[in-house]
Motif scaffolding. Structure first.
Motif, PDB file in Angstrom:
ATOM      1  N   ALA A 176      -5.260   2.770 -11.365  1.00 27.38           N
ATOM      2  CA  ALA A 176      -5.828   4.369 -11.080  1.00 27.38           C
ATOM      3  C   ALA A 176      -5.108   5.667 -10.701  1.00 27.38           C
ATOM      4  CB  ALA A 176      -6.252   3.954  -9.386  1.00 27.38           C
ATOM      5  N   VAL A 177      -6.181   6.836 -10.659  1.00 28.61           N
ATOM      6  CA  VAL A 177      -5.211   8.329 -10.697  1.00 28.61           C
ATOM      7  C   VAL A 177      -5.082   8.563  -9.218  1.00 28.61           C
ATOM      8  CG1 VAL A 177      -5.795   8.162 -12.930  1.00 28.61           C
ATOM      9  CG2 VAL A 177      -7.593   8.359 -11.036  1.00 28.61           C
ATOM     10  N   ALA A 178      -4.477   9.906  -9.028  1.00 29.09           N
ATOM     11  CA  ALA A 178      -4.215  10.216  -7.669  1.00 29.09           C
ATOM     12  C   ALA A 178      -6.204  10.203  -6.894  1.00 29.09           C
ATOM     13  CB  ALA A 178      -3.187  11.977  -8.379  1.00 29.09           C
ATOM     14  N   HIS A 179      -5.797  11.320  -6.002  1.00 28.88           N
ATOM     15  CA  HIS A 179      -7.589  10.817  -5.195  1.00 28.88           C
ATOM     16  C   HIS A 179      -7.700  12.859  -6.180  1.00 28.88           C
ATOM     17  CE1 HIS A 179     -10.997  10.991  -2.849  1.00 28.88           C
ATOM     18  NE2 HIS A 179     -11.100  11.977  -2.692  1.00 28.88           N
ATOM     19  N   THR A 180      -6.692  13.902  -6.201  1.00 25.61           N
ATOM     20  CA  THR A 180      -7.040  14.512  -5.694  1.00 25.61           C
ATOM     21  C   THR A 180      -7.524  15.183  -7.422  1.00 25.61           C
ATOM     22  OG1 THR A 180      -5.039  15.439  -6.534  1.00 25.61           O
ATOM     23  CG2 THR A 180      -6.194  15.581  -4.810  1.00 25.61           C
ATOM     24  N   LYS A 181      -7.384  14.209  -8.465  1.00 24.85           N
ATOM     25  CA  LYS A 181      -7.566  14.240  -9.796  1.00 24.85           C
ATOM     26  C   LYS A 181      -8.947  14.218 -10.520  1.00 24.85           C
ATOM     27  CE  LYS A 181      -5.821  12.994 -14.465  1.00 24.85           C
ATOM     28  NZ  LYS A 181      -5.200  11.961 -14.931  1.00 24.85           N
ATOM     29  N   THR A 182      -9.601  15.882 -11.294  1.00 20.89           N
ATOM     30  CA  THR A 182     -10.922  15.576 -10.976  1.00 20.89           C
ATOM     31  C   THR A 182     -11.246  16.071 -12.659  1.00 20.89           C
ATOM     32  OG1 THR A 182     -11.189  18.084 -11.264  1.00 20.89           O
ATOM     33  CG2 THR A 182     -11.338  16.581  -8.655  1.00 20.89           C
ATOM     34  N   SER A 183     -12.553  15.107 -13.188  1.00 23.80           N
ATOM     35  CA  SER A 183     -13.149  15.970 -14.635  1.00 23.80           C
ATOM     36  C   SER A 183     -12.275  17.525 -15.212  1.00 23.80           C
ATOM     37  CB  SER A 183     -14.405  15.438 -14.786  1.00 23.80           C
ATOM     38  OG  SER A 183     -14.986  16.199 -14.360  1.00 23.80           O
ATOM     39  N   LEU A 184     -12.574  18.258 -14.225  1.00 20.56           N
ATOM     40  CA  LEU A 184     -12.492  20.069 -14.059  1.00 20.56           C
ATOM     41  C   LEU A 184     -11.354  20.370 -14.559  1.00 20.56           C
ATOM     42  CD1 LEU A 184     -15.689  20.954 -11.796  1.00 20.56           C
ATOM     43  CD2 LEU A 184     -14.888  20.714 -14.908  1.00 20.56           C
ATOM     44  N   LEU A 226      -6.037  -1.921  -4.254  1.00 21.59           N
ATOM     45  CA  LEU A 226      -6.433  -0.977  -5.032  1.00 21.59           C
ATOM     46  C   LEU A 226      -7.952  -0.491  -4.246  1.00 21.59           C
ATOM     47  CD1 LEU A 226      -5.326  -0.645  -8.434  1.00 21.59           C
ATOM     48  CD2 LEU A 226      -4.049   0.393  -7.050  1.00 21.59           C
ATOM     49  N   ASP A 227      -8.979  -1.185  -4.509  1.00 32.74           N
ATOM     50  CA  ASP A 227     -10.198  -0.985  -3.563  1.00 32.74           C
ATOM     51  C   ASP A 227      -9.821  -0.636  -1.578  1.00 32.74           C
ATOM     52  OD1 ASP A 227     -11.743  -1.970  -6.217  1.00 32.74           O
ATOM     53  OD2 ASP A 227     -11.814  -3.732  -5.063  1.00 32.74           O
ATOM     54  N   VAL A 228      -9.017  -1.305  -1.367  1.00 32.32           N
ATOM     55  CA  VAL A 228      -8.949  -0.324  -0.211  1.00 32.32           C
ATOM     56  C   VAL A 228      -8.149   0.655   0.169  1.00 32.32           C
ATOM     57  CG1 VAL A 228      -7.102  -0.822   1.785  1.00 32.32           C
ATOM     58  CG2 VAL A 228      -7.638  -3.313   0.996  1.00 32.32           C
ATOM     59  N   LEU A 229      -7.467   1.179  -0.626  1.00 31.65           N
ATOM     60  CA  LEU A 229      -6.820   2.544  -0.908  1.00 31.65           C
ATOM     61  C   LEU A 229      -7.622   3.194  -1.445  1.00 31.65           C
ATOM     62  CD1 LEU A 229      -3.137   1.269  -2.721  1.00 31.65           C
ATOM     63  CD2 LEU A 229      -3.727   2.311  -0.235  1.00 31.65           C
ATOM     64  N   GLU A 230      -8.571   3.182  -1.989  1.00 34.46           N
ATOM     65  CA  GLU A 230      -9.671   4.282  -2.436  1.00 34.46           C
ATOM     66  C   GLU A 230     -11.003   4.581  -1.773  1.00 34.46           C
ATOM     67  OE1 GLU A 230     -12.580   4.559  -6.221  1.00 34.46           O
ATOM     68  OE2 GLU A 230     -12.733   2.928  -5.646  1.00 34.46           O
ATOM     69  N   ARG A 231     -10.620   3.121  -1.017  1.00 31.86           N
ATOM     70  CA  ARG A 231     -11.710   3.953   0.420  1.00 31.86           C
ATOM     71  C   ARG A 231     -11.242   4.790   1.399  1.00 31.86           C
ATOM     72  NH1 ARG A 231     -12.767  -2.255  -0.163  1.00 31.86           N
ATOM     73  NH2 ARG A 231     -11.306  -2.879   1.202  1.00 31.86           N
ATOM     74  N   GLN A 232      -9.634   3.875   1.693  1.00 35.27           N
ATOM     75  CA  GLN A 232      -8.799   5.418   2.743  1.00 35.27           C
ATOM     76  C   GLN A 232      -8.696   6.690   1.860  1.00 35.27           C
ATOM     77  OE1 GLN A 232      -5.565   3.063   2.729  1.00 35.27           O
ATOM     78  NE2 GLN A 232      -6.599   1.419   4.413  1.00 35.27           N
ATOM     79  N   GLY A 233      -9.196   6.794   0.288  1.00 39.27           N
ATOM     80  CA  GLY A 233      -9.013   8.174   0.463  1.00 39.27           C
ATOM     81  C   GLY A 233      -7.598   8.416  -0.684  1.00 39.27           C
ATOM     82  N   VAL A 234      -6.820   7.766  -0.186  1.00 40.33           N
ATOM     83  CA  VAL A 234      -5.649   7.576  -1.410  1.00 40.33           C
ATOM     84  C   VAL A 234      -5.476   7.383  -2.770  1.00 40.33           C
ATOM     85  CG1 VAL A 234      -3.361   6.525  -1.266  1.00 40.33           C
ATOM     86  CG2 VAL A 234      -4.228   6.282   0.973  1.00 40.33           C
ATOM     87  N   HIS A 287       1.210  -1.534  -0.046  1.00 37.05           N
ATOM     88  CA  HIS A 287      -0.280  -0.066   0.291  1.00 37.05           C
ATOM     89  C   HIS A 287       1.062   1.209   0.008  1.00 37.05           C
ATOM     90  CE1 HIS A 287      -4.115  -2.649   1.459  1.00 37.05           C
ATOM     91  NE2 HIS A 287      -3.418  -2.998   0.852  1.00 37.05           N
ATOM     92  N   GLU A 288       1.730   0.798   1.064  1.00 38.80           N
ATOM     93  CA  GLU A 288       2.564   2.147   0.793  1.00 38.80           C
ATOM     94  C   GLU A 288       3.304   2.311  -0.636  1.00 38.80           C
ATOM     95  OE1 GLU A 288       5.630   1.570   4.137  1.00 38.80           O
ATOM     96  OE2 GLU A 288       4.050   2.332   5.545  1.00 38.80           O
ATOM     97  N   ARG A 289       3.775   1.834  -0.881  1.00 47.33           N
ATOM     98  CA  ARG A 289       4.724   1.902  -2.815  1.00 47.33           C
ATOM     99  C   ARG A 289       3.723   2.404  -3.725  1.00 47.33           C
ATOM    100  NH1 ARG A 289       8.858  -2.590  -3.094  1.00 47.33           N
ATOM    101  NH2 ARG A 289       8.486  -2.417  -5.773  1.00 47.33           N
ATOM    102  N   ILE A 290       2.330   1.433  -3.790  1.00 50.47           N
ATOM    103  CA  ILE A 290       1.099   1.915  -3.983  1.00 50.47           C
ATOM    104  C   ILE A 290       0.857   3.776  -4.445  1.00 50.47           C
ATOM    105  CG2 ILE A 290      -1.162   1.777  -5.267  1.00 50.47           C
ATOM    106  CD1 ILE A 290      -1.051  -1.395  -4.029  1.00 50.47           C
ATOM    107  N   GLY A 291       0.805   4.200  -2.451  1.00 50.33           N
ATOM    108  CA  GLY A 291       0.538   5.170  -2.442  1.00 50.33           C
ATOM    109  C   GLY A 291       1.767   5.784  -3.153  1.00 50.33           C
ATOM    110  N   GLU A 292       2.882   5.799  -3.537  1.00 52.21           N
ATOM    111  CA  GLU A 292       4.072   6.555  -3.830  1.00 52.21           C
ATOM    112  C   GLU A 292       4.010   6.293  -4.847  1.00 52.21           C
ATOM    113  OE1 GLU A 292       6.806   4.910  -1.392  1.00 52.21           O
ATOM    114  OE2 GLU A 292       6.957   5.323  -0.140  1.00 52.21           O
ATOM    115  N   ALA A 293       3.502   5.728  -5.770  1.00 51.83           N
ATOM    116  CA  ALA A 293       4.028   6.085  -7.002  1.00 51.83           C
ATOM    117  C   ALA A 293       2.303   6.484  -7.982  1.00 51.83           C
ATOM    118  CB  ALA A 293       2.707   4.026  -7.457  1.00 51.83           C
ATOM    119  N   VAL A 294       1.397   6.527  -6.947  1.00 51.98           N
ATOM    120  CA  VAL A 294      -0.017   7.558  -7.267  1.00 51.98           C
ATOM    121  C   VAL A 294       1.449   8.938  -6.934  1.00 51.98           C
ATOM    122  CG1 VAL A 294      -2.015   8.041  -6.935  1.00 51.98           C
ATOM    123  CG2 VAL A 294      -1.822   6.122  -7.117  1.00 51.98           C
TER     124      VAL A 294
END
Length: 261
Positions: free
Chosen positions: A56-64, A40-48, A7-14
């Motif tokens: 997956a993409v960074a949580h802050t990414k939006t369609s706008l 990825l499912d776990v990290l999405e629930r955590q808001g990562v 999870h740490e490695r995936i979070g750093e990569a994102v």
């Protein structure tokens, strides 16, 4: 490797890349794609992060989200130049037609290559664009017949947009259009955050005899607010990495040529 470490490695990569794919993570972490999907499912629930098709993409990414041309000019620079070189390969030394260049930094990389373009027999290449920066790159090349579309210029992209731009495009039939996008996905097609920009891009795709999308791999699988073309309207996609998952299957089913730079 324990789940916490993955999870740490995936979070750093994102955070580092903005986007990750299941296939790449599975290979780098030495686990199965199914394990990655669960992570990825776990990290999405955590808001990562936010799940998208194939990764997956960074949580802050939006369609706008839409960065300015200046902010994006050095982003994925090598990938964009490789895509530009592949696009030049479509023209070849004997090309005698007209091309339409959409606004953007990847099409801008193609314009950089065209700035030094010369024909073997001294004939001119007709280049049409709605981009002020692209016009500035090409206007001094005597081998290019440059035609700049008018309209209201957006500050973010330095692109001409609006009714006047659309009216001019309705009267054109270029041989090849090179168009950029902020996202491309199997379900939504090609998209961009701004409505006026989307209208112009749609008109560019409709106008051309052959439509070629120049899209770097960070945007594969992404969707932004306004769709301007379905995948079936594309003839060719040039990118710097093989599309994966549903996007790859959709492109193949629709017989869209994929060129990996």
């Amino acid at each position: 490797m324990y789940a916490v470490e993955r999870h740490e490695r995936i979070g750093e990569a994102v955070v580092s890349h903005g986007r990750v794919t299941v296939a790449d993570l599975a290979e780098s972490l030495g686990v199965t794609p199914e394990t990655v999907r669960r992570d990825l499912d776990v990290l999405e629930r955590q808001g990562v992060l936010r799940r998208v098709h194939g990764g997956a993409v960074a949580h802050t990414k939006t369609s706008l989200v839409e960065s300015s041309v200046a902010d994006r000019s050095d982003r994925a620079r090598e990938a964009k130049l490789a895509i530009a070189d592949a696009a030049m390969g479509l023209l070849g030394e004997g090309f005698r037609g007209s091309i339409l260049l959409d606004a953007g930094t990847t099409t801008g990389a193609l314009a950089e290559r065209l700035a030094d373009w010369r024909s073997a027999d001294g004939s001119q290449l007709t280049v049409i664009t709605n981009s002020v920066p692209i016009a500035a790159l090409l206007h001094l090349n005597p081998s290019i017949d440059l035609q700049l579309l008018g309209g209201s210029v957006r500050g973010v992209t330095s692109a001409a947009v609006g009714a006047f731009t659309l009216d001019q495009l309705a009267h054109l039939r270029p041989d090849i259009a090179f168009v950029g996008a902020n996202g491309i996905s199997a379900e939504f097609g090609l998209s961009t955050p701004d409505e006026r920009e989307a209208s112009v891009k749609a008109a560019i795709v409709r106008a051309a005899r052959r439509s070629v999308a120049l899209i770097d791999s960070s945007k594969l699988g992404d969707e932004t607010l306004h769709r301007f073309a379905e995948l079936r309207e594309l003839d060719t996609l040039i990118t710097n990495r093989d599309p994966a998952g549903t996007l790859s299957a959709a492109l193949d089913a629709l017989d869209v040529e994929v060129v990996v730079a």
